[in-house]
Design a protein around this motif. Structure first.
Motif, short mmCIF file in Angstrom:
data_model
loop_
_atom_site.label_atom_id
_atom_site.label_comp_id
_atom_site.label_asym_id
_atom_site.label_seq_id
_atom_site.Cartn_x
_atom_site.Cartn_y
_atom_site.Cartn_z
N SER A 217 16.41 -27.76 -9.02
CA SER A 217 15.86 -26.41 -8.83
C SER A 217 14.33 -26.43 -8.91
O SER A 217 13.75 -27.16 -9.71
N ALA B 145 12.93 -23.24 -9.09
CA ALA B 145 12.87 -21.80 -9.25
C ALA B 145 11.67 -21.36 -10.08
O ALA B 145 10.98 -20.40 -9.73
N ASP B 146 11.42 -22.04 -11.19
CA ASP B 146 10.32 -21.66 -12.07
C ASP B 146 9.11 -22.54 -11.77
O ASP B 146 9.07 -23.71 -12.15
N TYR C 263 17.89 -19.23 -17.47
CA TYR C 263 18.91 -18.39 -16.83
C TYR C 263 20.04 -18.06 -17.80
O TYR C 263 20.64 -16.97 -17.72
N TYR D 52 20.49 -12.13 -8.49
CA TYR D 52 20.37 -13.50 -7.99
C TYR D 52 21.55 -13.84 -7.09
O TYR D 52 22.71 -13.64 -7.46
N ILE E 256 20.50 -19.18 -7.97
CA ILE E 256 19.50 -19.41 -9.02
C ILE E 256 18.79 -20.74 -8.85
O ILE E 256 17.67 -20.91 -9.32
N ARG F 17 17.73 -22.05 -6.00
CA ARG F 17 16.62 -21.83 -5.06
C ARG F 17 15.81 -20.58 -5.37
O ARG F 17 14.91 -20.23 -4.62
N ASN F 18 16.17 -19.90 -6.46
CA ASN F 18 15.50 -18.67 -6.87
C ASN F 18 15.59 -17.58 -5.79
O ASN F 18 14.64 -16.84 -5.55
N GLU F 19 16.75 -17.49 -5.14
CA GLU F 19 16.97 -16.47 -4.12
C GLU F 19 17.59 -15.25 -4.79
O GLU F 19 18.58 -15.34 -5.52
N CYS F 20 17.01 -14.08 -4.55
CA CYS F 20 17.49 -12.85 -5.15
C CYS F 20 17.19 -11.67 -4.23
O CYS F 20 16.43 -11.79 -3.27
#
Length: 325
Positions: free
Chosen positions: A103, A105-106, A223, A241, A244, A246-249
């Motif tokens: 990931s 994401a962050d 998360y 989300y 999570i 790919r941090n897609e929301c």
């Protein structure tokens, strides 16, 4: 930005591993010759050092200890090169797994991991470089009369004042004479140049891998901490989300049918919220499953790192404790 894939690229450029990734047959053959040529250069040089131990270094205990330490390090790096060459497919799989499945994401955690991995790699490179360069600079320091007598007794060469960075012996050749001394010195410089990269990259591989995996567990814990809580972005908007890793929301979860908003809005919201929470928890489980798969792959295929990667789950529990879970 030091990652496992970047280290693998440097492994190939400096001739430690042939990943067999070139489409051109000519380039593949060149890389193969380059890799095996350097490997056997290290082996031949190590053999000459062994010959030096058997025939010379045994005459003087401090010299014997020093040469044995040098040989141990050289034998270790030869073993690592052979080990990686045999397991290049597994190493390629792990690097691709980290690039494509891990990931991002962050961004703050990812940047922190890159910063720590850069610092670790530079620290190892600097330490190995200083040690090797120091060995070469030592050859220019004049010897005292007592040290010269010891070298004359131990090595019995024509010019004992001429020193090599790492003592070795070639059968039927006096390495202190002009043509042999200069040739061996240049070969030593070439070998030690690659030695610096091979050692620093090999030693950096495990810390860099652990740093990035630790970052993945930190993201996972982040998360886990918001399970059952309203999710919001940096602007305070409620988000949901969809992936999570790919941090897609998205912001809006549902739209109530026109004319039935007052009748089913609350019920529909609760049902959809429950469904979303189930899907969110399923994503967390899948995320952790990817990390466990990576850990198992490392333990099964690259048994050399088995002991170190047994502590991956401890990283998760430690992060959960820090988050007060």
């Amino acid at each position: 930005m030091v990652t496992v894939s970047y280290i693998c690229t440097l492994f190939e450029r400096f001739g430690m591993i042939n990943f067999h990734q070139y489409g051109s047959k000519w380039r593949h053959n060149v890389q193969k010759v380059y890799t095996y040529g350097l490997f056997w250069l290290f082996v031949v040089r190590g053999s000459c050092q062994c010959y030096n131990v058997v025939t010379r270094a045994t005459r003087y205990l401090p010299e014997l200890i020093q040469v044995l330490l040098e040989m141990t390090i050289l034998a270790f790096i030869i073993y690592i090169a052979y080990f990686f060459q045999k397991g290049h497919e597994q190493l390629t799989f792990l690097s691709h797994f980290m690039d494509n499945v891990f990931s991002k994401a962050d961004r703050s955690i990812i940047q922190k991991c890159h910063r720590y991995s850069n610092m670790a790699c530079l620290a190892f490179f600097a330490a190995v470089s200083l040690a090797v360069v120091g060995s070469f600079l030592e050859t220019f320091i004049p010897l005292s009369k007592s040290e010269l007598d010891i070298r004359r007794k131990v090595y019995r060469t024509k010019y004992p004042e001429r020193r090599l960075p790492y003592n070795m012996r070639i059968p039927f050749v006096d390495e202190s004479e002009s043509w042999a001394y200069e040739t061996i010195y240049v070969i030593d410089m070439i070998v030690m140049f690659y030695f610096i990269w091979w050692v620093s990259l090999s030693v950096s591989l495990v810390p860099v891998m652990i740093i990035h995996v630790k970052g993945q567990y930190e993201i996972l814990c982040k998360y886990i901490c918001i399970v059952g809580k309203p999710h919001a972005d940096s602007y305070g908007n409620n988000i949901f989300y969809s992936n999570i890793v790919r941090n897609e929301c998205y912001i809006k979860l549902y739209t109530a049918p026109r004319g039935k908003k007052k009748l089913i809005s609350r019920t529909e919201r609760l049902l959809r919220r429950k469904k979303y929470e189930q899907n969110y928890l399923r994503q967390i489980i899948e995320f952790h499953k990817h990390l466990v798969t990576f850990q198992k792959k490392v333990s099964d295929e690259l048994f050399f790192f088995q002991v170190i990667f047994k502590h991956f789950n401890f990283i998760l529990f430690k992060q959960l404790y820090l988050y007060k879970i």
